[in-house]
Design a protein around this motif. Sequence first.
Motif, PDB file in Angstrom:
ATOM      1  N   PHE A 155      18.592  58.071  30.899  1.00  0.00           N
ATOM      2  CA  PHE A 155      17.987  57.362  32.023  1.00  0.00           C
ATOM      3  C   PHE A 155      16.762  56.570  31.567  1.00  0.00           C
ATOM      4  O   PHE A 155      16.539  55.439  32.010  1.00  0.00           O
ATOM      5  N   ARG A 156      15.968  57.158  30.639  1.00  0.00           N
ATOM      6  CA  ARG A 156      14.793  56.442  30.122  1.00  0.00           C
ATOM      7  C   ARG A 156      15.217  55.193  29.369  1.00  0.00           C
ATOM      8  O   ARG A 156      14.632  54.115  29.546  1.00  0.00           O
ATOM      9  N   ASN A 157      16.255  55.296  28.525  1.00  0.00           N
ATOM     10  CA  ASN A 157      16.748  54.121  27.803  1.00  0.00           C
ATOM     11  C   ASN A 157      17.300  53.077  28.757  1.00  0.00           C
ATOM     12  O   ASN A 157      17.113  51.872  28.574  1.00  0.00           O
ATOM     13  N   PHE A 158      18.005  53.551  29.794  1.00  0.00           N
ATOM     14  CA  PHE A 158      18.549  52.629  30.777  1.00  0.00           C
ATOM     15  C   PHE A 158      17.431  51.890  31.528  1.00  0.00           C
ATOM     16  O   PHE A 158      17.518  50.691  31.789  1.00  0.00           O
ATOM     17  N   MET A 159      16.361  52.642  31.880  1.00  0.00           N
ATOM     18  CA  MET A 159      15.222  52.021  32.560  1.00  0.00           C
ATOM     19  C   MET A 159      14.559  50.976  31.660  1.00  0.00           C
ATOM     20  O   MET A 159      14.180  49.890  32.116  1.00  0.00           O
ATOM     21  N   LEU A 160      14.411  51.294  30.371  1.00  0.00           N
ATOM     22  CA  LEU A 160      13.822  50.339  29.441  1.00  0.00           C
ATOM     23  C   LEU A 160      14.667  49.084  29.335  1.00  0.00           C
ATOM     24  O   LEU A 160      14.157  47.959  29.383  1.00  0.00           O
ATOM     25  N   GLU A 161      15.991  49.292  29.221  1.00  0.00           N
ATOM     26  CA  GLU A 161      16.873  48.128  29.162  1.00  0.00           C
ATOM     27  C   GLU A 161      16.792  47.310  30.443  1.00  0.00           C
ATOM     28  O   GLU A 161      16.778  46.084  30.422  1.00  0.00           O
ATOM     29  N   ARG A 162      16.725  48.012  31.579  1.00  0.00           N
ATOM     30  CA  ARG A 162      16.650  47.312  32.870  1.00  0.00           C
ATOM     31  C   ARG A 162      15.323  46.549  33.007  1.00  0.00           C
ATOM     32  O   ARG A 162      15.293  45.412  33.492  1.00  0.00           O
ATOM     33  N   LEU A 163      14.228  47.157  32.575  1.00  0.00           N
ATOM     34  CA  LEU A 163      12.932  46.484  32.681  1.00  0.00           C
ATOM     35  C   LEU A 163      12.830  45.299  31.746  1.00  0.00           C
ATOM     36  O   LEU A 163      12.083  44.354  32.014  1.00  0.00           O
ATOM     37  N   LEU A 164      13.560  45.350  30.619  1.00  0.00           N
ATOM     38  CA  LEU A 164      13.539  44.240  29.670  1.00  0.00           C
ATOM     39  C   LEU A 164      14.528  43.135  30.028  1.00  0.00           C
ATOM     40  O   LEU A 164      14.588  42.119  29.345  1.00  0.00           O
ATOM     41  N   THR A 165      15.320  43.370  31.067  1.00  0.00           N
ATOM     42  CA  THR A 165      16.291  42.359  31.492  1.00  0.00           C
ATOM     43  C   THR A 165      15.576  41.289  32.307  1.00  0.00           C
ATOM     44  O   THR A 165      14.889  41.579  33.287  1.00  0.00           O
ATOM     45  N   SER A 166      15.732  40.041  31.923  1.00  0.00           N
ATOM     46  CA  SER A 166      15.061  38.940  32.608  1.00  0.00           C
ATOM     47  C   SER A 166      15.882  38.455  33.793  1.00  0.00           C
ATOM     48  O   SER A 166      17.040  38.820  33.979  1.00  0.00           O
ATOM     49  N   SER A 167      15.245  37.592  34.600  1.00  0.00           N
ATOM     50  CA  SER A 167      15.946  37.028  35.763  1.00  0.00           C
ATOM     51  C   SER A 167      17.083  36.112  35.334  1.00  0.00           C
ATOM     52  O   SER A 167      18.101  36.011  36.020  1.00  0.00           O
ATOM     53  N   THR A 168      16.925  35.457  34.185  1.00  0.00           N
ATOM     54  CA  THR A 168      18.013  34.592  33.693  1.00  0.00           C
ATOM     55  C   THR A 168      19.260  35.406  33.377  1.00  0.00           C
ATOM     56  O   THR A 168      20.392  35.009  33.718  1.00  0.00           O
ATOM     57  N   GLU A 169      19.082  36.558  32.755  1.00  0.00           N
ATOM     58  CA  GLU A 169      20.233  37.427  32.450  1.00  0.00           C
ATOM     59  C   GLU A 169      20.868  37.944  33.731  1.00  0.00           C
ATOM     60  O   GLU A 169      22.088  38.078  33.818  1.00  0.00           O
ATOM     61  N   GLU A 170      20.053  38.244  34.740  1.00  0.00           N
ATOM     62  CA  GLU A 170      20.629  38.683  36.019  1.00  0.00           C
ATOM     63  C   GLU A 170      21.453  37.563  36.653  1.00  0.00           C
ATOM     64  O   GLU A 170      22.538  37.803  37.195  1.00  0.00           O
ATOM     65  N   GLU A 171      20.941  36.336  36.583  1.00  0.00           N
ATOM     66  CA  GLU A 171      21.722  35.211  37.109  1.00  0.00           C
ATOM     67  C   GLU A 171      23.018  35.036  36.332  1.00  0.00           C
ATOM     68  O   GLU A 171      24.065  34.717  36.909  1.00  0.00           O
ATOM     69  N   GLU A 172      22.957  35.238  35.008  1.00  0.00           N
ATOM     70  CA  GLU A 172      24.188  35.138  34.213  1.00  0.00           C
ATOM     71  C   GLU A 172      25.194  36.219  34.623  1.00  0.00           C
ATOM     72  O   GLU A 172      26.397  35.962  34.706  1.00  0.00           O
ATOM     73  N   ASN A 173      24.722  37.442  34.879  1.00  0.00           N
ATOM     74  CA  ASN A 173      25.625  38.510  35.328  1.00  0.00           C
ATOM     75  C   ASN A 173      26.260  38.162  36.671  1.00  0.00           C
ATOM     76  O   ASN A 173      27.463  38.381  36.883  1.00  0.00           O
TER      77      ASN A 173
END
Length: 404
Positions: A155-173
């Motif tokens: 969960f900690r690794n997932f949170m780190l990955e989620r916090l490092l995800t930018s808005s551009t990557e979210e738009e790409e998803n």
Amino acid sequence: KGMQPPEKAMITSNALKMLDLRWLKPNSIETERIITVLDETIAQLELNSLIPHIIDSLDRFADVLGPEITKNLIEHQKLSSEIEHLLSSSEEKDSSMRAEEQRGCLCFLEQRLKCSVRDLLRLLRGTPSLCWALKYEALARESPAEVFIKAFKEFRNFMLERLLTSSTEEEENDQFLDDISLQIQKNTAAITALQAELAAAIRTREEEIHKKDNVIKDLKSSMQDLTTDCKATIRNVKEEGIKQQKEELEASQERCARLQQDVQQLEAQLNTLVLEHRASELALLKRKRRMEAEIVNWIQKYDAHMEEKQAEYEEVQAAYTEEKNQLSLLMEKRAVLLQEYSQIEEERRKQKEKEEQELKELNTLSHAATRIQAFWKGYLVRSLYSSKLKKKKKGKGKGKKTKK
């Protein structure tokens, strides 16, 4: 340039997942604080998982722990035993104690147990060397605690990955999900069209086979009619010859010779008719065989065409199933990310309100300090001014006395 194709986006996300998250660095103070809190929680969970093993081997670890920690561990063990005893007694004898009193006593013991765990963790964290020694000594942990710690680390690794995800990557998803939906709609339309084409081809083939069966039945019936006519004609001719031979047996030789010639002519005609009918029969047989060969070829072509269509349909179905599974996984991940995003926004809002409240209090204190300083300066000025007035009055009094 701004958008990546879906395949490239999937490869990029998989590559990021394969990276070691320990080498990723937070890009903001809030992210560092969140990750620090999660790391601190993991460290406390690891220490908490060591407590049962330490209590079981308390005599062995007594020299390492010291008297204060040993005393707290003994009290913690007593509290755990009291809670277990209370739970077992409440299950066995419900009438001996009222339910409310049992719940109150249980809540009190649970509160004490929480305080005991907090104190033990504080004492253990106060001596880092002791923590390392206990981790090396207590090698065996309970499997549920280990599983929970492992899940919390994920969960900690997932949170780190989620916090490092930018808005551009979210738009790409999001764009990738839209592309998958559009591809699913196209595949569904293609499957429907192929099914309609398959049904039409089957109906056409059945109609052709039915027509050819009717033609074959007509040819068989015509052949049977021709054979029957030939036999009837031969039988009639023979009967006529025999009858004429019996009737004209006593006739003259000329009539016999004429009749013999007539018979020969009739036999020649019969042979001619037989040859003609045999030729027509052979032609019909050849036509029948040619039509059967054509039917076999059409059936083989139809089978080959149907196998190609079936293989194409299976490929499309497999691609559709795979894309549907990917879509469901991405939708679940998107729901979890949205929930976590809303929680983070709520925490930011509370932090902002807290900062505004602190700023307001600071302004109030600054204003009060300013007023106090102004009042104090006024007081000093008035005090100085009053002392000068007193000195002047004293000086005037002395001057008057000397004049007298």
